[in-house]
Scaffold this motif. Structure first.
Motif, PDB file in Angstrom:
ATOM      1  N   ILE A 155      38.023  54.777 -12.657  1.00 23.79           N
ATOM      2  CA  ILE A 155      37.439  55.355 -11.433  1.00 23.79           C
ATOM      3  C   ILE A 155      36.663  56.590 -11.866  1.00 23.79           C
ATOM      4  O   ILE A 155      37.191  57.461 -12.557  1.00 23.79           O
ATOM      5  CB  ILE A 155      38.529  55.724 -10.417  1.00 23.79           C
ATOM      6  CG1 ILE A 155      39.356  54.492 -10.061  1.00 23.79           C
ATOM      7  CG2 ILE A 155      37.909  56.333  -9.171  1.00 23.79           C
ATOM      8  CD1 ILE A 155      40.579  54.787  -9.219  1.00 23.79           C
ATOM      9  N   MET A 156      35.374  56.661 -11.480  1.00 23.55           N
ATOM     10  CA  MET A 156      34.526  57.737 -11.968  1.00 23.55           C
ATOM     11  C   MET A 156      33.472  58.138 -10.949  1.00 23.55           C
ATOM     12  O   MET A 156      33.174  57.381 -10.022  1.00 23.55           O
ATOM     13  CB  MET A 156      33.834  57.305 -13.255  1.00 23.55           C
ATOM     14  CG  MET A 156      32.693  56.331 -13.044  1.00 23.55           C
ATOM     15  SD  MET A 156      32.690  54.958 -14.158  1.00 23.55           S
ATOM     16  CE  MET A 156      33.446  53.650 -13.319  1.00 23.55           C
ATOM     17  N   ASN A 157      32.939  59.341 -11.144  1.00 18.20           N
ATOM     18  CA  ASN A 157      31.803  59.807 -10.358  1.00 18.20           C
ATOM     19  C   ASN A 157      30.528  59.200 -10.914  1.00 18.20           C
ATOM     20  O   ASN A 157      30.380  59.060 -12.128  1.00 18.20           O
ATOM     21  CB  ASN A 157      31.686  61.329 -10.432  1.00 18.20           C
ATOM     22  CG  ASN A 157      32.758  62.026  -9.647  1.00 18.20           C
ATOM     23  OD1 ASN A 157      33.143  61.589  -8.573  1.00 18.20           O
ATOM     24  ND2 ASN A 157      33.253  63.119 -10.180  1.00 18.20           N
ATOM     25  N   THR A 158      29.637  58.832 -10.019  1.00 18.90           N
ATOM     26  CA  THR A 158      28.287  58.429 -10.412  1.00 18.90           C
ATOM     27  C   THR A 158      27.318  59.313  -9.638  1.00 18.90           C
ATOM     28  O   THR A 158      27.738  60.178  -8.864  1.00 18.90           O
ATOM     29  CB  THR A 158      28.020  56.946 -10.080  1.00 18.90           C
ATOM     30  OG1 THR A 158      28.093  56.760  -8.664  1.00 18.90           O
ATOM     31  CG2 THR A 158      29.027  56.031 -10.766  1.00 18.90           C
ATOM     32  N   ASP A 159      26.040  59.098  -9.831  1.00 20.89           N
ATOM     33  CA  ASP A 159      25.045  59.904  -9.117  1.00 20.89           C
ATOM     34  C   ASP A 159      25.119  59.710  -7.608  1.00 20.89           C
ATOM     35  O   ASP A 159      24.783  60.609  -6.856  1.00 20.89           O
ATOM     36  CB  ASP A 159      23.637  59.560  -9.600  1.00 20.89           C
ATOM     37  CG  ASP A 159      23.405  60.020 -11.027  1.00 20.89           C
ATOM     38  OD1 ASP A 159      24.128  60.935 -11.481  1.00 20.89           O
ATOM     39  OD2 ASP A 159      22.510  59.459 -11.690  1.00 20.89           O
ATOM     40  N   GLU A 170      37.461  63.859 -20.010  1.00 24.36           N
ATOM     41  CA  GLU A 170      37.422  65.236 -20.502  1.00 24.36           C
ATOM     42  C   GLU A 170      36.874  66.214 -19.476  1.00 24.36           C
ATOM     43  O   GLU A 170      37.251  67.376 -19.452  1.00 24.36           O
ATOM     44  CB  GLU A 170      36.611  65.309 -21.789  1.00 24.36           C
ATOM     45  CG  GLU A 170      37.289  64.603 -22.948  1.00 24.36           C
ATOM     46  CD  GLU A 170      36.446  64.640 -24.205  1.00 24.36           C
ATOM     47  OE1 GLU A 170      35.428  65.356 -24.236  1.00 24.36           O
ATOM     48  OE2 GLU A 170      36.809  63.945 -25.160  1.00 24.36           O
ATOM     49  N   ASP A 171      35.963  65.758 -18.620  1.00 22.68           N
ATOM     50  CA  ASP A 171      35.362  66.666 -17.636  1.00 22.68           C
ATOM     51  C   ASP A 171      36.020  66.578 -16.257  1.00 22.68           C
ATOM     52  O   ASP A 171      35.523  67.128 -15.300  1.00 22.68           O
ATOM     53  CB  ASP A 171      33.864  66.394 -17.512  1.00 22.68           C
ATOM     54  CG  ASP A 171      33.564  64.965 -17.086  1.00 22.68           C
ATOM     55  OD1 ASP A 171      34.514  64.168 -16.942  1.00 22.68           O
ATOM     56  OD2 ASP A 171      32.381  64.649 -16.902  1.00 22.68           O
ATOM     57  N   ARG A 192      32.146  63.190  -4.290  1.00 18.66           N
ATOM     58  CA  ARG A 192      32.381  63.643  -5.658  1.00 18.66           C
ATOM     59  C   ARG A 192      33.873  63.890  -5.814  1.00 18.66           C
ATOM     60  O   ARG A 192      34.518  64.410  -4.922  1.00 18.66           O
ATOM     61  CB  ARG A 192      31.639  64.943  -5.966  1.00 18.66           C
ATOM     62  CG  ARG A 192      30.145  64.887  -5.798  1.00 18.66           C
ATOM     63  CD  ARG A 192      29.409  64.144  -6.843  1.00 18.66           C
ATOM     64  NE  ARG A 192      29.631  64.688  -8.168  1.00 18.66           N
ATOM     65  CZ  ARG A 192      29.448  63.999  -9.278  1.00 18.66           C
ATOM     66  NH1 ARG A 192      29.042  62.748  -9.214  1.00 18.66           N
ATOM     67  NH2 ARG A 192      29.655  64.530 -10.452  1.00 18.66           N
ATOM     68  N   MET A 193      34.437  63.553  -6.980  1.00 16.26           N
ATOM     69  CA  MET A 193      35.873  63.668  -7.204  1.00 16.26           C
ATOM     70  C   MET A 193      36.156  64.535  -8.428  1.00 16.26           C
ATOM     71  O   MET A 193      35.436  64.474  -9.415  1.00 16.26           O
ATOM     72  CB  MET A 193      36.468  62.272  -7.422  1.00 16.26           C
ATOM     73  CG  MET A 193      37.925  62.273  -7.815  1.00 16.26           C
ATOM     74  SD  MET A 193      38.545  60.634  -8.238  1.00 16.26           S
ATOM     75  CE  MET A 193      37.707  60.324  -9.790  1.00 16.26           C
ATOM     76  N   ILE A 194      37.227  65.326  -8.330  1.00 19.67           N
ATOM     77  CA  ILE A 194      37.762  66.068  -9.468  1.00 19.67           C
ATOM     78  C   ILE A 194      39.253  65.800  -9.514  1.00 19.67           C
ATOM     79  O   ILE A 194      39.947  65.947  -8.503  1.00 19.67           O
ATOM     80  CB  ILE A 194      37.502  67.584  -9.333  1.00 19.67           C
ATOM     81  CG1 ILE A 194      36.009  67.876  -9.332  1.00 19.67           C
ATOM     82  CG2 ILE A 194      38.196  68.347 -10.457  1.00 19.67           C
ATOM     83  CD1 ILE A 194      35.655  69.318  -9.074  1.00 19.67           C
ATOM     84  N   VAL A 195      39.751  65.386 -10.682  1.00 22.35           N
ATOM     85  CA  VAL A 195      41.176  65.112 -10.867  1.00 22.35           C
ATOM     86  C   VAL A 195      41.677  66.004 -11.992  1.00 22.35           C
ATOM     87  O   VAL A 195      41.086  66.039 -13.070  1.00 22.35           O
ATOM     88  CB  VAL A 195      41.433  63.626 -11.204  1.00 22.35           C
ATOM     89  CG1 VAL A 195      42.917  63.367 -11.366  1.00 22.35           C
ATOM     90  CG2 VAL A 195      40.853  62.722 -10.137  1.00 22.35           C
TER      91      VAL A 195
END
Length: 151
Positions: free
Chosen positions: A90-94, A74-75, A121-124
């Motif tokens: 596949i996701m962003n972590t700290d 969602e984000d 950092r990734m944005i899709v």
């Protein structure tokens, strides 16, 4: 007696002059080495951040290309790539970009996983017609790409 005193003074001046020239050479050498190390450090840091972000974008793009279907979080900071009986999350972590594999049909959580690209950092985003925009930031560097999924 005077010629002996003059000779000792000339030898002393000659020795001091040679030492000063050697000291000047050593200081100049150290300055040149320090400048080279500083330049190499900047080049290495820039290469590392550029490589990390471009490799992360290529990795995610290849995952999307080979997927049966793709679901975004969602984000927009994670995605789930479905391939047969498995799903790759596949996701962003700290601390960077992480990945984990789950069975298709399992509940998807964008936590945990193994670190694959630290410090990015990734944005899709999807435009609605199956074209995905992947943007990865690494420090001050940003790398973006567009790709289309199979489905």
């Amino acid at each position: 007696m005077r010629s002996l005193l003059g000779r000792k003074l000339a030898d002393s001046v000659n020795s001091v002059g040679s030492m000063i020239l050697f000291l000047l050479f050593a200081v100049c050498s150290l300055i040149i080495v320090a400048a080279g190390v500083s330049t190499y450090s900047r080049i290495s840091d820039n290469y590392s951040s550029t490589f990390s972000s471009s490799a992360a974008v290529r990795y995610v793009t290849n995952k999307i290309h080979g997927a049966d279907s793709v679901v975004l979080s969602e984000d927009w900071t994670g995605l789930t790539v479905y391939n047969g009986d498995t799903a790759c999350v596949i996701m962003n972590t700290d601390s960077g970009l992480a990945e984990k594999t789950i069975r298709s049909g399992s509940e998807v959580e964008y936590t945990g996983g193994d670190m694959i690209f630290p410090g990015v950092r990734m944005i899709v985003e999807e435009d609605g017609s199956g074209i995905y925009s992947i943007t990865v930031m690494s420090g001050r560097r940003t790398y973006s790409a567009l790709c289309r999924s199979k489905g």
